[in-house]
Motif scaffolding. Sequence first.
Motif, mmCIF file in Angstrom:
data_model
loop_
_atom_site.group_PDB
_atom_site.id
_atom_site.type_symbol
_atom_site.label_atom_id
_atom_site.label_comp_id
_atom_site.label_asym_id
_atom_site.label_seq_id
_atom_site.Cartn_x
_atom_site.Cartn_y
_atom_site.Cartn_z
ATOM 1 N N LYS A 32 23.140 19.510 8.016
ATOM 2 C CA LYS A 32 23.591 18.286 7.346
ATOM 3 C C LYS A 32 23.904 17.205 8.373
ATOM 4 C CE LYS A 32 27.270 20.018 5.323
ATOM 5 N NZ LYS A 32 28.175 19.697 4.276
ATOM 6 N N GLY A 36 27.320 15.968 14.459
ATOM 7 C CA GLY A 36 27.286 15.707 15.890
ATOM 8 C C GLY A 36 25.987 16.138 16.558
ATOM 9 N N LYS A 37 24.945 16.267 15.785
ATOM 10 C CA LYS A 37 23.645 16.702 16.326
ATOM 11 C C LYS A 37 23.152 15.757 17.427
ATOM 12 C CE LYS A 37 20.489 15.818 13.483
ATOM 13 N NZ LYS A 37 20.253 14.506 14.138
ATOM 14 N N MET A 70 23.665 5.761 21.845
ATOM 15 C CA MET A 70 24.460 6.780 22.527
ATOM 16 C C MET A 70 24.107 6.906 24.000
ATOM 17 S SD MET A 70 24.757 9.879 19.819
ATOM 18 C CE MET A 70 25.790 9.701 18.359
ATOM 19 N N MET A 192 32.824 20.002 17.090
ATOM 20 C CA MET A 192 34.100 19.619 16.466
ATOM 21 C C MET A 192 34.897 20.884 16.132
ATOM 22 S SD MET A 192 33.072 16.383 14.162
ATOM 23 C CE MET A 192 31.520 15.489 14.352
ATOM 24 N N ILE A 229 36.554 18.689 19.212
ATOM 25 C CA ILE A 229 36.536 17.339 18.641
ATOM 26 C C ILE A 229 37.472 16.516 19.515
ATOM 27 C CG2 ILE A 229 38.315 17.925 16.876
ATOM 28 C CD1 ILE A 229 36.859 15.856 15.067
HETATM 29 P P1 ADP Z 1 24.694 13.608 13.535
HETATM 30 O O1 ADP Z 1 23.599 13.360 14.529
HETATM 31 O O2 ADP Z 1 24.856 15.066 13.202
HETATM 32 O O3 ADP Z 1 24.598 12.757 12.299
HETATM 33 P P2 ADP Z 1 26.397 12.216 15.419
HETATM 34 O O4 ADP Z 1 26.082 12.843 16.717
HETATM 35 O O5 ADP Z 1 25.790 10.882 15.106
HETATM 36 O O6 ADP Z 1 26.083 13.221 14.210
HETATM 37 O O7 ADP Z 1 27.981 12.159 15.296
HETATM 38 C C1 ADP Z 1 28.643 11.561 14.196
HETATM 39 C C2 ADP Z 1 29.922 10.884 14.712
HETATM 40 O O8 ADP Z 1 30.824 11.861 15.189
HETATM 41 C C3 ADP Z 1 29.669 9.940 15.875
HETATM 42 O O9 ADP Z 1 30.534 8.845 15.775
HETATM 43 C C4 ADP Z 1 30.019 10.767 17.098
HETATM 44 O O10 ADP Z 1 30.475 9.984 18.192
HETATM 45 C C5 ADP Z 1 31.147 11.620 16.551
HETATM 46 N N1 ADP Z 1 31.233 12.926 17.225
HETATM 47 C C6 ADP Z 1 30.258 13.852 17.369
HETATM 48 N N2 ADP Z 1 30.715 14.948 18.016
HETATM 49 C C7 ADP Z 1 32.021 14.693 18.306
HETATM 50 C C8 ADP Z 1 33.056 15.428 18.973
HETATM 51 N N3 ADP Z 1 32.841 16.650 19.460
HETATM 52 N N4 ADP Z 1 34.268 14.837 19.079
HETATM 53 C C9 ADP Z 1 34.509 13.594 18.554
HETATM 54 N N5 ADP Z 1 33.595 12.861 17.919
HETATM 55 C C10 ADP Z 1 32.355 13.403 17.790
#
Ligand code: ADP
Length: 291
Positions: A32, A36-37, A70, A192, A229
């Motif tokens: 889903k 954080g993928k 990113m 997270m 996280i």
């Molecule tokens: P996806 O690719 O699964 O949709 P994202 O990598 O874009 O997810 O991450 C969604 C949000 O969560 C982003 O704002 C990202 O910076 C934040 N995020 C992802 N992993 C972490 C983490 N380990 N700690 C804090 N924030 C995180």
Amino acid sequence: MPDEHAHSGQPSQGTTNLIPGVKHVIAVSSGKGGVGKSTVAANLACALSLTGAKVGLLDADLYGPNIPMMMGSTKGPEQKDGKILPVESYGVKLISMAFLVPEEAPLVWRGPMVHQYLQAFFRDVLWGDLDYLLIDLPPGTGDVQLSLSQMVPLAGAITVTTPQEVALYDVRKGMAMFQKVNVPLLGIVENMSYFVCGHCGERTEIFSYGGGERAAEKLGLPFLGRIPIDPAIREGGDSGHPIIVADPASPQAAAFRDIAQKLIAAMSGAGEGSPPIESLLKKIKQSFTNN
Ligand code: ADP
């Protein structure tokens, strides 16, 4: 569009290879969105590059292509002899759907374009020789995964999840799909995972504890590690400085480096490897009936 029937139960690996100069193509998937993928893909690409390897990162998440942001790359790619030169950031060569698909393009237009875009990303981009090409996939189990497995031999797929049960349900679906197209499953990353308070140091398991590890165990897959996280990880993503380069001495960066090392080991044949397909499919089926 790919012919789904061509895949069912048939090995799809090795039919074509549009990028023969790339040694290991690794898909980064998730059941889903929002787990954080992309964050994991960006940090792992940088971590691999920091080992001295030649690394590419292909952002195929056409529903939310945010790898350029990113990775801090503000300008798009340039052309050379009618081909596309990947943008370079922190030593990683990258290309993103964001460079091609106008932000305002309605989502319904994007799906049918995927196959062509992916093909162009492999055929028309000057990737050169790479040790690793990471592919940030859209979440879920859709056309992109199927198209991808027809175009390049995938060395394997990793899946990123958060630890709670609802996220894990989607992980199993995603893994089953990769198995169907005979892509080796390299393991599960739990993102997270927990929060360490910056003031008192207390650890809180926000999304429950150890779900990713349990899912990996249930499916007989390697567990690649957990990432906390942490505001610094989010800030790194927003500001275009992945934590692994922004603060390499931090425990968060170390967590990403550990996972990168496991991938390197898996690619060199020293990793745990993925179980035989029959046993894995059986385990996936069982885990569905148990819930
Ligand atoms: P996806 O690719 O699964 O949709 P994202 O990598 O874009 O997810 O991450 C969604 C949000 O969560 C982003 O704002 C990202 O910076 C934040 N995020 C992802 N992993 C972490 C983490 N380990 N700690 C804090 N924030 C995180």
